[in-house]
Design an enzyme around this catalytic site. Structure first.
Site, PDB file in Angstrom:
ATOM      1  N   ASP A   1       0.841  -1.041   0.080  1.00  0.00           N
ATOM      2  CA  ASP A   1      -0.140   0.189   0.076  1.00  0.00           C
ATOM      3  C   ASP A   1       0.679   1.280   0.012  1.00  0.00           C
ATOM      4  O   ASP A   1       0.630   1.986  -0.758  1.00  0.00           O
ATOM      5  CB  ASP A   1      -0.778   0.117   1.435  1.00  0.00           C
ATOM      6  CG  ASP A   1      -1.604  -1.226   1.351  1.00  0.00           C
ATOM      7  OD1 ASP A   1      -2.431  -1.507   0.309  1.00  0.00           O
ATOM      8  OD2 ASP A   1      -1.506  -2.041   2.407  1.00  0.00           O
TER       9      ASP A   1
ATOM     10  N   HIS B   1      -4.765  -3.475   6.534  1.00  0.00           N
ATOM     11  CA  HIS B   1      -4.556  -3.711   5.272  1.00  0.00           C
ATOM     12  C   HIS B   1      -5.910  -4.104   4.599  1.00  0.00           C
ATOM     13  O   HIS B   1      -6.251  -5.282   4.097  1.00  0.00           O
ATOM     14  CB  HIS B   1      -3.691  -4.748   5.043  1.00  0.00           C
ATOM     15  CG  HIS B   1      -3.393  -5.185   3.552  1.00  0.00           C
ATOM     16  ND1 HIS B   1      -2.994  -4.315   2.215  1.00  0.00           N
ATOM     17  CD2 HIS B   1      -3.688  -6.282   2.979  1.00  0.00           C
ATOM     18  CE1 HIS B   1      -3.099  -5.255   1.313  1.00  0.00           C
ATOM     19  NE2 HIS B   1      -3.396  -6.360   1.546  1.00  0.00           N
TER      20      HIS B   1
HETATM   21  P1  NDP Z   1      -1.556 -15.701  -3.785  1.00  0.00           P
HETATM   22  O1  NDP Z   1      -0.121 -16.001  -3.647  1.00  0.00           O
HETATM   23  O2  NDP Z   1      -2.017 -14.744  -4.690  1.00  0.00           O
HETATM   24  O3  NDP Z   1      -1.955 -14.867  -2.535  1.00  0.00           O
HETATM   25  C1  NDP Z   1      -1.522 -15.452  -0.947  1.00  0.00           C
HETATM   26  C2  NDP Z   1      -2.227 -14.762  -0.107  1.00  0.00           C
HETATM   27  O4  NDP Z   1      -1.657 -13.246  -0.075  1.00  0.00           O
HETATM   28  C3  NDP Z   1      -3.699 -14.290  -0.192  1.00  0.00           C
HETATM   29  O5  NDP Z   1      -4.233 -14.362   1.222  1.00  0.00           O
HETATM   30  C4  NDP Z   1      -3.921 -13.042  -0.634  1.00  0.00           C
HETATM   31  O6  NDP Z   1      -5.123 -12.202  -0.219  1.00  0.00           O
HETATM   32  C5  NDP Z   1      -2.724 -12.253  -0.095  1.00  0.00           C
HETATM   33  N1  NDP Z   1      -2.109 -10.835  -0.364  1.00  0.00           N
HETATM   34  C6  NDP Z   1      -2.114  -9.824   0.280  1.00  0.00           C
HETATM   35  N2  NDP Z   1      -1.510  -8.880  -0.363  1.00  0.00           N
HETATM   36  C7  NDP Z   1      -1.914  -9.000  -1.686  1.00  0.00           C
HETATM   37  C8  NDP Z   1      -1.747  -8.552  -2.777  1.00  0.00           C
HETATM   38  N3  NDP Z   1      -1.554  -7.136  -2.745  1.00  0.00           N
HETATM   39  N4  NDP Z   1      -2.168  -9.040  -3.817  1.00  0.00           N
HETATM   40  C9  NDP Z   1      -2.529 -10.306  -3.996  1.00  0.00           C
HETATM   41  N5  NDP Z   1      -2.500 -11.043  -3.031  1.00  0.00           N
HETATM   42  C10 NDP Z   1      -2.273 -10.459  -1.847  1.00  0.00           C
HETATM   43  O7  NDP Z   1      -2.446 -16.914  -3.746  1.00  0.00           O
HETATM   44  P2  NDP Z   1      -2.627 -18.350  -4.339  1.00  0.00           P
HETATM   45  O8  NDP Z   1      -3.898 -18.703  -4.240  1.00  0.00           O
HETATM   46  O9  NDP Z   1      -1.933 -18.110  -5.859  1.00  0.00           O
HETATM   47  O10 NDP Z   1      -1.550 -19.113  -3.533  1.00  0.00           O
HETATM   48  C11 NDP Z   1      -1.820 -19.419  -2.042  1.00  0.00           C
HETATM   49  C12 NDP Z   1      -1.277 -20.715  -1.837  1.00  0.00           C
HETATM   50  O11 NDP Z   1      -1.198 -20.855  -0.476  1.00  0.00           O
HETATM   51  C13 NDP Z   1      -1.876 -21.809  -2.487  1.00  0.00           C
HETATM   52  O12 NDP Z   1      -0.688 -22.514  -3.004  1.00  0.00           O
HETATM   53  C14 NDP Z   1      -2.302 -22.636  -1.303  1.00  0.00           C
HETATM   54  O13 NDP Z   1      -2.286 -24.159  -1.581  1.00  0.00           O
HETATM   55  C15 NDP Z   1      -1.665 -22.220  -0.193  1.00  0.00           C
HETATM   56  N6  NDP Z   1      -1.829 -22.422   1.295  1.00  0.00           N
HETATM   57  C16 NDP Z   1      -0.842 -22.611   2.087  1.00  0.00           C
HETATM   58  C17 NDP Z   1      -1.181 -22.821   3.484  1.00  0.00           C
HETATM   59  C18 NDP Z   1      -0.185 -23.379   4.193  1.00  0.00           C
HETATM   60  O14 NDP Z   1       1.015 -23.309   3.965  1.00  0.00           O
HETATM   61  N7  NDP Z   1      -0.597 -23.799   5.323  1.00  0.00           N
HETATM   62  C19 NDP Z   1      -2.508 -22.799   4.038  1.00  0.00           C
HETATM   63  C20 NDP Z   1      -3.485 -21.968   2.834  1.00  0.00           C
HETATM   64  C21 NDP Z   1      -2.997 -21.938   1.428  1.00  0.00           C
HETATM   65  P3  NDP Z   1      -6.257 -12.246  -1.055  1.00  0.00           P
HETATM   66  O15 NDP Z   1      -6.898 -13.652  -1.160  1.00  0.00           O
HETATM   67  O16 NDP Z   1      -7.082 -11.223  -0.223  1.00  0.00           O
HETATM   68  O17 NDP Z   1      -6.035 -11.793  -2.357  1.00  0.00           O
END
Ligand code: NDP
Length: 328
Positions: A159, A187
């Site tokens: 931000d 945020h």
């Molecule tokens: P991303 O990598 O795009 O995003 C991950 C997180 O970052 C989301 O919560 C997203 O929030 C957040 N975020 C914060 N700021 C930003 C921003 N400026 N722009 C975009 N995102 C932002 O998500 P993917 O779905 O591609 O990947 C998530 C991965 O996490 C998956 O591979 C899943 O399996 C994994 N995962 C792992 C966990 C663990 O290790 N225990 C638990 C849960 C998931 P928002 O959704 O609001 O955009």
């Protein structure tokens, strides 16, 4: 040569992870003299995809990358971690209430906090990126009673960078001419990007930007809603810019802020500026000696007060909701 620093990244197979890991491996997180060992955490069904990313990292032949391990168990993933980037989170699905979202994320960030408490290195620094980032950080912190609370932070650097970019464009000056911009609060869409104390080429920004309407109706909402605008344009949420900001956040935490400037980060409130103690809220911060500190003594005008209060009230509501759910 220096011993490798253990960097744990959760959600390693996701889009942000994909952009972030290469920046870390190339030395941009901790500098050109510090080898890193990556510890990747994923949920079981995404481990295979994380292995694919790890293969590509290997193929980068990065001189500073001294190893990659992949886990689906937080206890193992945070063992010996010096830096932890908590990116994986449960996204808001259609029709999901805020309570459901907080509960699903509690199921992720509570065990991660416990694992950090149990096994991370004594110098652990935690950055939460996964949303709702401030409250996820609060949940993790609450379950790591043996770790100093100020090691838990959440990201508002994106931000902050977005605010710099908008001002740079509006004023036609490079971002390097802009100092002391600040993001306050959560945020989320309630965040308050402020130029009240900012400087443009050494002059007060409030003297350079006199158009209050532009500030209130253009600048602030553009910064706060930039994520949605990127989804609209790209068809996917922002990822490389989020990864870049995560790199900036940790790099600044370790290396400090330059004299005469500050940055923004969500850190545990000590009660400064009327933000209730313990909330993880964004403030203008300086960094030195590996610590973020809230900038003290700023005068808060009425416009700023109302906006800070609105965003901080939202954080307090999120905290009350996770308390009610028994997550903290
Ligand atoms: P991303 O990598 O795009 O995003 C991950 C997180 O970052 C989301 O919560 C997203 O929030 C957040 N975020 C914060 N700021 C930003 C921003 N400026 N722009 C975009 N995102 C932002 O998500 P993917 O779905 O591609 O990947 C998530 C991965 O996490 C998956 O591979 C899943 O399996 C994994 N995962 C792992 C966990 C663990 O290790 N225990 C638990 C849960 C998931 P928002 O959704 O609001 O955009």
């Amino acid at each position: 040569t220096q011993a490798p620093v253990n960097v744990t990244v959760t959600g390693a197979a996701g889009q942000i992870g994909y952009a972030l890991l290469f920046r870390i491996a190339s030395g941009q997180l901790l500098g050109p003299d510090t080898p890193v060992k990556l510890r990747l955490l994923e949920i079981p069904q995404a481990v295979k995809a994380a292995e694919g990313t790890a293969m590509e990292l290997e193929d980068g032949a990065f001189p500073l990358l001294s190893g990659i391990d992949i886990f689906d168990d937080p206890k193992q993933a945070f063992e010996g971690a010096n830096v932890a980037l908590l990116v994986g989170a449960r996204p808001r699905a259609k029709g999901m209430e805020r309570g459901d979202l907080l509960e699903a994320n509690g199921g992720i960030f509570k065990p991660q906090g416990e694992a950090i408490n149990a096994g991370a290195a004594s110098d652990i620094k935690v950055l939460v990126v996964g949303n709702p980032a401030n409250t996820n950080a609060l949940i993790a912190q609450a379950h790591a009673p043996d770790v100093p609370a100020d090691r838990f932070t959440a990201m508002t650097r994106l931000d902050h960078n977005r605010a710099l970019a908008q001002l740079s464009k509006k004023l036609g000056v490079p971002v390097t001419e802009l100092k002391k911009v600040a993001i306050w609060g959560n945020h989320s869409a309630t965040q308050y990007p402020s130029i009240a104390h900012a400087e443009v080429s050494g002059k007060p920004a409030t003297e350079v930007i006199t158009d209050q309407q532009w500030l209130a109706e253009d600048f602030i909402p553009t910064v706060a809603k930039r994520g949605a605008a990127i989804i609209e344009a790209r068809g996917l949420s922002s990822a490389a810019s989020a990864a870049s900001a995560a790199i900036d956040h940790v790099h600044t935490w370790v290396n400090g802020t330059p004299e005469g400037d500050w940055t923004s980060a969500a850190v545990v409130s000590d009660g400064s500026y009327g933000v209730p103690e313990g909330l993880i809220s964004s403030f203008p911060v300086t960094a030195a000696n590996g610590e973020y500190k809230i900038v003290q003594g700023l005068e808060i005008d009425d416009f700023s007060r109302a906006r800070i209060d609105a965003s901080v009230n939202e954080l307090a509501e999120e905290r009350d909701a996770v308390k009610k759910l028994g997550l903290i």
